[in-house]
Design a protein around this motif. Structure first.
Motif, PDB file in Angstrom:
ATOM      1  N   ASP A 112      25.408 -34.832   9.402  1.00 22.71           N
ATOM      2  CA  ASP A 112      24.438 -34.142   8.538  1.00 22.71           C
ATOM      3  C   ASP A 112      24.223 -32.710   9.004  1.00 22.71           C
ATOM      4  O   ASP A 112      24.087 -31.797   8.178  1.00 22.71           O
ATOM      5  N   LEU A 113      24.191 -32.519  10.302  1.00 21.36           N
ATOM      6  CA  LEU A 113      24.041 -31.173  10.858  1.00 21.36           C
ATOM      7  C   LEU A 113      25.247 -30.302  10.487  1.00 21.36           C
ATOM      8  O   LEU A 113      25.088 -29.143  10.089  1.00 21.36           O
ATOM      9  N   ILE A 114      26.440 -30.867  10.605  1.00 20.29           N
ATOM     10  CA  ILE A 114      27.659 -30.130  10.239  1.00 20.29           C
ATOM     11  C   ILE A 114      27.619 -29.765   8.754  1.00 20.29           C
ATOM     12  O   ILE A 114      27.938 -28.633   8.372  1.00 20.29           O
ATOM     13  N   LYS A 115      27.198 -30.705   7.934  1.00 23.79           N
ATOM     14  CA  LYS A 115      27.105 -30.463   6.502  1.00 23.79           C
ATOM     15  C   LYS A 115      26.114 -29.334   6.210  1.00 23.79           C
ATOM     16  O   LYS A 115      26.394 -28.441   5.402  1.00 23.79           O
ATOM     17  N   LYS A 116      24.971 -29.326   6.885  1.00 22.06           N
ATOM     18  CA  LYS A 116      23.971 -28.273   6.668  1.00 22.06           C
ATOM     19  C   LYS A 116      24.466 -26.922   7.170  1.00 22.06           C
ATOM     20  O   LYS A 116      24.186 -25.893   6.554  1.00 22.06           O
ATOM     21  N   ILE A 117      25.190 -26.920   8.268  1.00 18.83           N
ATOM     22  CA  ILE A 117      25.754 -25.663   8.791  1.00 18.83           C
ATOM     23  C   ILE A 117      26.683 -25.046   7.750  1.00 18.83           C
ATOM     24  O   ILE A 117      26.655 -23.840   7.501  1.00 18.83           O
ATOM     25  N   ILE A 118      27.503 -25.873   7.145  1.00 16.35           N
ATOM     26  CA  ILE A 118      28.464 -25.371   6.152  1.00 16.35           C
ATOM     27  C   ILE A 118      27.744 -24.934   4.872  1.00 16.35           C
ATOM     28  O   ILE A 118      28.008 -23.860   4.331  1.00 16.35           O
ATOM     29  N   GLU A 119      26.806 -25.739   4.388  1.00 16.78           N
ATOM     30  CA  GLU A 119      26.189 -25.470   3.094  1.00 16.78           C
ATOM     31  C   GLU A 119      25.143 -24.359   3.133  1.00 16.78           C
ATOM     32  O   GLU A 119      24.877 -23.726   2.110  1.00 16.78           O
ATOM     33  N   ASN A 120      24.527 -24.107   4.262  1.00 22.01           N
ATOM     34  CA  ASN A 120      23.461 -23.109   4.330  1.00 22.01           C
ATOM     35  C   ASN A 120      23.954 -21.704   4.641  1.00 22.01           C
ATOM     36  O   ASN A 120      23.159 -20.773   4.693  1.00 22.01           O
ATOM     37  N   LYS A 121      25.222 -21.531   4.836  1.00 24.35           N
ATOM     38  CA  LYS A 121      25.748 -20.202   5.138  1.00 24.35           C
ATOM     39  C   LYS A 121      26.291 -19.575   3.853  1.00 24.35           C
ATOM     40  O   LYS A 121      27.238 -20.091   3.261  1.00 24.35           O
ATOM     41  N   PRO A 122      25.725 -18.454   3.434  1.00 24.35           N
ATOM     42  CA  PRO A 122      26.264 -17.786   2.243  1.00 24.35           C
ATOM     43  C   PRO A 122      27.563 -17.056   2.587  1.00 24.35           C
ATOM     44  O   PRO A 122      27.737 -16.529   3.679  1.00 24.35           O
ATOM     45  N   ILE A 123      28.462 -17.034   1.618  1.00 20.50           N
ATOM     46  CA  ILE A 123      29.762 -16.394   1.790  1.00 20.50           C
ATOM     47  C   ILE A 123      29.816 -15.202   0.833  1.00 20.50           C
ATOM     48  O   ILE A 123      29.457 -15.311  -0.332  1.00 20.50           O
ATOM     49  N   LYS A 124      30.286 -14.065   1.337  1.00 21.51           N
ATOM     50  CA  LYS A 124      30.389 -12.874   0.500  1.00 21.51           C
ATOM     51  C   LYS A 124      31.859 -12.524   0.338  1.00 21.51           C
ATOM     52  O   LYS A 124      32.568 -12.235   1.307  1.00 21.51           O
ATOM     53  N   ILE A 125      32.316 -12.580  -0.924  1.00 24.70           N
ATOM     54  CA  ILE A 125      33.699 -12.244  -1.253  1.00 24.70           C
ATOM     55  C   ILE A 125      33.660 -11.249  -2.409  1.00 24.70           C
ATOM     56  O   ILE A 125      33.116 -11.555  -3.469  1.00 24.70           O
ATOM     57  N   TYR A 126      34.241 -10.070  -2.206  1.00 24.35           N
ATOM     58  CA  TYR A 126      34.287  -9.009  -3.222  1.00 24.35           C
ATOM     59  C   TYR A 126      32.889  -8.711  -3.791  1.00 24.35           C
ATOM     60  O   TYR A 126      32.672  -8.718  -4.994  1.00 24.35           O
ATOM     61  N   ASP A 127      31.952  -8.500  -2.943  1.00 24.91           N
ATOM     62  CA  ASP A 127      30.568  -8.155  -3.299  1.00 24.91           C
ATOM     63  C   ASP A 127      29.883  -9.230  -4.148  1.00 24.91           C
ATOM     64  O   ASP A 127      28.908  -8.952  -4.836  1.00 24.91           O
ATOM     65  N   LYS A 128      30.383 -10.403  -4.123  1.00 26.64           N
ATOM     66  CA  LYS A 128      29.726 -11.527  -4.797  1.00 26.64           C
ATOM     67  C   LYS A 128      29.372 -12.560  -3.742  1.00 26.64           C
ATOM     68  O   LYS A 128      30.109 -12.772  -2.796  1.00 26.64           O
ATOM     69  N   ARG A 129      28.241 -13.198  -3.952  1.00 26.47           N
ATOM     70  CA  ARG A 129      27.773 -14.193  -2.984  1.00 26.47           C
ATOM     71  C   ARG A 129      28.107 -15.597  -3.496  1.00 26.47           C
ATOM     72  O   ARG A 129      27.821 -15.930  -4.634  1.00 26.47           O
ATOM     73  N   TYR A 130      28.669 -16.356  -2.613  1.00 24.73           N
ATOM     74  CA  TYR A 130      29.037 -17.733  -2.923  1.00 24.73           C
ATOM     75  C   TYR A 130      28.388 -18.650  -1.903  1.00 24.73           C
ATOM     76  O   TYR A 130      28.023 -18.233  -0.797  1.00 24.73           O
ATOM     77  N   LYS A 131      28.283 -19.910  -2.250  1.00 24.17           N
ATOM     78  CA  LYS A 131      27.868 -20.919  -1.284  1.00 24.17           C
ATOM     79  C   LYS A 131      28.870 -22.063  -1.348  1.00 24.17           C
ATOM     80  O   LYS A 131      29.555 -22.254  -2.363  1.00 24.17           O
ATOM     81  N   LEU A 132      28.933 -22.787  -0.283  1.00 25.46           N
ATOM     82  CA  LEU A 132      29.884 -23.894  -0.177  1.00 25.46           C
ATOM     83  C   LEU A 132      29.134 -25.219  -0.261  1.00 25.46           C
ATOM     84  O   LEU A 132      28.006 -25.335   0.202  1.00 25.46           O
ATOM     85  N   LYS A 133      29.777 -26.187  -0.844  1.00 17.19           N
ATOM     86  CA  LYS A 133      29.208 -27.525  -0.934  1.00 17.19           C
ATOM     87  C   LYS A 133      30.248 -28.504  -0.390  1.00 17.19           C
ATOM     88  O   LYS A 133      31.416 -28.469  -0.787  1.00 17.19           O
ATOM     89  N   VAL A 134      29.814 -29.370   0.505  1.00 16.20           N
ATOM     90  CA  VAL A 134      30.721 -30.346   1.105  1.00 16.20           C
ATOM     91  C   VAL A 134      30.955 -31.461   0.094  1.00 16.20           C
ATOM     92  O   VAL A 134      30.021 -32.110  -0.370  1.00 16.20           O
ATOM     93  N   ARG A 135      32.194 -31.636  -0.272  1.00 17.97           N
ATOM     94  CA  ARG A 135      32.537 -32.686  -1.225  1.00 17.97           C
ATOM     95  C   ARG A 135      32.933 -33.962  -0.495  1.00 17.97           C
ATOM     96  O   ARG A 135      32.546 -35.051  -0.887  1.00 17.97           O
ATOM     97  N   GLU A 136      33.709 -33.805   0.564  1.00 21.08           N
ATOM     98  CA  GLU A 136      34.167 -34.975   1.314  1.00 21.08           C
ATOM     99  C   GLU A 136      34.356 -34.584   2.776  1.00 21.08           C
ATOM    100  O   GLU A 136      34.836 -33.501   3.089  1.00 21.08           O
ATOM    101  N   MET A 137      33.984 -35.508   3.684  1.00 23.21           N
ATOM    102  CA  MET A 137      34.162 -35.261   5.114  1.00 23.21           C
ATOM    103  C   MET A 137      34.736 -36.540   5.741  1.00 23.21           C
ATOM    104  O   MET A 137      34.136 -37.602   5.623  1.00 23.21           O
ATOM    105  N   VAL A 138      35.892 -36.407   6.361  1.00 23.26           N
ATOM    106  CA  VAL A 138      36.540 -37.533   7.022  1.00 23.26           C
ATOM    107  C   VAL A 138      36.558 -37.233   8.513  1.00 23.26           C
ATOM    108  O   VAL A 138      37.085 -36.209   8.945  1.00 23.26           O
TER     109      VAL A 138
END
Length: 167
Positions: A126-152
């Motif tokens: 859960d901590l790993i999932k929150k680390i990934i999902e709570n970090k905003p990503i900036k690509i070409y002056d646009k802000r994106y967020k990531l969502k974990v779909r699957e973790m093995v």
């Protein structure tokens, strides 16, 4: 038929008595040599039997230790590699280099799980999932967020991510 009278000639008496004495001496020498040889072989066989018993005991001890270590290590299999995959990057018309950089950033964010045992990583998923999902990503002056779909979680931690616009 009669036996020739050799007992009356001293030369034949000496010859036969020499043969008898020589036979007895050679028989004594043979018994001595054979006895010494047998004793040495018996000592060697006893020593080898003791060595074999000790080695079998050592093998048994090593096998028990090996099985115990294997059982302990099975419970502590570690994460050795992290695979990150963003699956819907074409939808937002991103180039492969940007996707690669994003995957590397995520990998660097969660690389603290490398060389950790599976139990610890599974407890902190859960901590790993929150680390990934709570970090905003900036690509070409646009802000994106990531969502974990699957973790093995196994020796390779595999994470599938979806990218979305940040709101």
């Amino acid at each position: 038929m009669r036996i020739p009278p050799y007992y009356q000639r001293p030369s034949w008496q000496r010859f036969f008595s020499g043969m008898v004495i020589g036979g007895m001496i050679s028989w004594c020498i043979f018994l001595y040599i054979f006895g010494v040889w047998q004793e040495e072989n018996a000592k060697l066989i006893r020593k080898q039997e003791n060595d074999i018993a000790e080695l079998k005991n050592d093998i048994k001890i090593w096998q028990e230790d090996y099985e115990e270590l294997n059982n302990r290590n099975l419970g502590k299999i570690t994460i050795q590699k992290i695979n990150i995959k963003i699956i819907n990057w074409e939808k937002y018309k991103l180039d492969e280099f940007s996707v690669f950089e994003t995957e590397e950033d995520v990998r660097n964010d969660i690389k603290m799980v490398l060389a950790k045992d599976l139990e610890t990583v599974a407890k902190s998923k859960d901590l790993i999932k929150k680390i990934i999902e709570n970090k905003p990503i900036k690509i070409y002056d646009k802000r994106y967020k990531l969502k974990v779909r699957e973790m093995v979680i196994f020796t390779t931690l595999t994470v599938e991510l979806e990218i979305q616009f940040a709101e």
